[in-house]
Scaffold this active site. Structure first.
Site, PDB file in Angstrom:
ATOM      1  N   SER A 129       0.808  -1.215   0.000  1.00 42.11           N
ATOM      2  CA  SER A 129       0.000   0.000   0.000  1.00 42.11           C
ATOM      3  C   SER A 129       0.844   1.270   0.000  1.00 42.11           C
ATOM      4  O   SER A 129       0.318   2.350  -0.179  1.00 42.11           O
ATOM      5  CB  SER A 129      -0.900   0.010   1.228  1.00 42.11           C
ATOM      6  OG  SER A 129      -0.108  -0.116   2.384  1.00 42.11           O
TER       7      SER A 129
ATOM      8  N   LYS B 294       4.395   9.969   3.741  1.00 46.86           N
ATOM      9  CA  LYS B 294       4.360  11.033   2.737  1.00 46.86           C
ATOM     10  C   LYS B 294       5.300  12.162   3.143  1.00 46.86           C
ATOM     11  O   LYS B 294       5.701  12.275   4.290  1.00 46.86           O
ATOM     12  CB  LYS B 294       2.940  11.603   2.638  1.00 46.86           C
ATOM     13  CG  LYS B 294       1.887  10.647   2.097  1.00 46.86           C
ATOM     14  CD  LYS B 294       1.877  10.615   0.593  1.00 46.86           C
ATOM     15  CE  LYS B 294       0.638   9.906   0.058  1.00 46.86           C
ATOM     16  NZ  LYS B 294       0.437   8.560   0.606  1.00 46.86           N
TER      17      LYS B 294
END
Lengths: 228, 228
Positions: free
Chosen positions: A147, A186
């Site tokens: 993922s 991120k």
DNA sequence: CTTGACATCGAACATGAGTTCGGTTTATAA
DNA sequence: TTATAAACCGAACTCATGTTCGATGTCAAG
């Protein structure tokens, strides 16, 4: 006076002080010792420290924060050779505290953090890779699932994180997004009242989340991938 | 940054910390430094300590009493020593021999391999990451560009390779494809007379090349990514 | 002379961290 | 069992110590 006449707790304390000192360059506080050795009350730590002074393993400076000094007794518990030398060569051992996946929150190191981990669960990291970071704040996670491909991180990769709840713009962070029930890696950019989360993969588009819906769990310092 | 670029006061502070540390086994407080160096205000000591941090002579732990750590400026051990110790430990030093990009062939280590590299160009790798490999056959490359994203490898990553010209199925290899004039990192599967090159990213499709049009340059053992 | 960066000062503030103490649990011996 | 001391707990207390901030001084550039 013999090392063996000490209680288990006192040995642990002594051991912890030594290790803390090597890691940080200054001695721990009473409370830090308590956490590391699982002692609930500061007074008990104090009590045992005084015992150690009585028995000649320690000196204390009264009313002085971190006023501890180890007495050069014999090498009471010769560290494992590898560990001792690893210290000299700037090799960190970072605890592998769990797995990270998109579908679950980031596991964080527990309260007994930083001291009692099985060597099986330690990841070797060269200091050169992570800079002058406080090793006590470091932990490692193994990525499960695909993922996080938009972060160029794949199944089985090891992520080295520094535990922190705030991030500066440009930091790569592990965040928990409560409204999505999702963990992700991120790059972090605060833009007004919202946060832009930018995938490391330059071909992917960023996502935008309200700042109060972003919970920073740690900053990513390094990623290690071993191929079979 | 040079010791000589520090102000007299900053040198005094540094010297005092060092001497205090030697005498007491723990660092001084801001106020103790102030007294020793004749500074009236704690804030000035604080100010100068931060300057020392900026210039790389010191580390501070915020909100921590006596949270000072001296940085050993002149501590690059002679290389022989470093190598010797690394030998005994589980730390490899792998030469960084160049850059790898899609558009150019893989640079390989020369014949003088293994002995005459500047320590600046050595990458520290824990042995645990690469297994019992012949260290003399290892080298490292820095990835430039985003052309290897399908291998989940990004710009700036370090690839640790073992020099070899053959691969077993499932190996991640660096290959040169002469008919395309292209370098790539893929998983290698020999299927009859052709080779399937499978990206590490499971969402990408493989490419197929005639076996004689695949030149294996090395096997990828590990990938290291440092953030920030 | 004015401006601005840099270093200093003093004082207030907030919290880090050692100390103390009454009470409870655990171990050991009679 | 009971008695005694050692070990432990929790909480309050107090000082030690890092942090912040407005004001002042210094010096070189414009």
């Amino acid at each position: 006076m013999e090392y063996n006449k000490l209680s288990t707790r006192q040995k642990k304390i002594l051991d912890f002080i030594e290790s803390f000192l090597r890691d940080n360059g200054f001695p721990p506080t009473i409370r830090e010792i308590g956490e590391a050795v699982n002692i609930a009350s500061t007074s008990v730590v104090n009590y045992n420290l005084n015992k150690l002074v009585e028995r000649g393993f320690l000196e204390r400076a009264p009313e002085v924060s971190r006023g501890l000094r180890l007495i050069n007794q014999e090498d009471h518990q010769p560290k494992e050779m590898g560990v001792a030398i690893a210290d000299m060569t700037h090799l960190f051992q970072v605890p592998l505290v769990g797995k990270i996946a998109a579908s679950a929150p980031v596991p964080l190191p527990g309260e007994d953090f930083g001291y009692y981990y099985d060597s099986d669960d330690m990841i070797d990291v060269p200091q050169a890779m992570i800079g002058p970071s406080h090793r006590d704040e470091l932990f490692a996670l193994r990525v499960t699932g695909d993922s996080m491909i938009d972060a160029m991180v794949g199944d089985g990769d090891i992520v080295i994180l520094k535990r922190q709840n705030v991030a500066k713009n440009g930091d790569m962070v592990a965040v928990w997004l409560p409204e999505r029930g999702e963990t992700t890696l991120k790059k972090y950019y605060l833009e007004g009242k919202r946060v832009r989360l930018q995938p490391a993969n330059p071909m992917m588009d960023p996502i935008y989340v309200n700042a109060d819906q972003v919970s920073v769990q740690g900053r990513v310092l390094a990623i290690l991938r071993t191929l079979h």
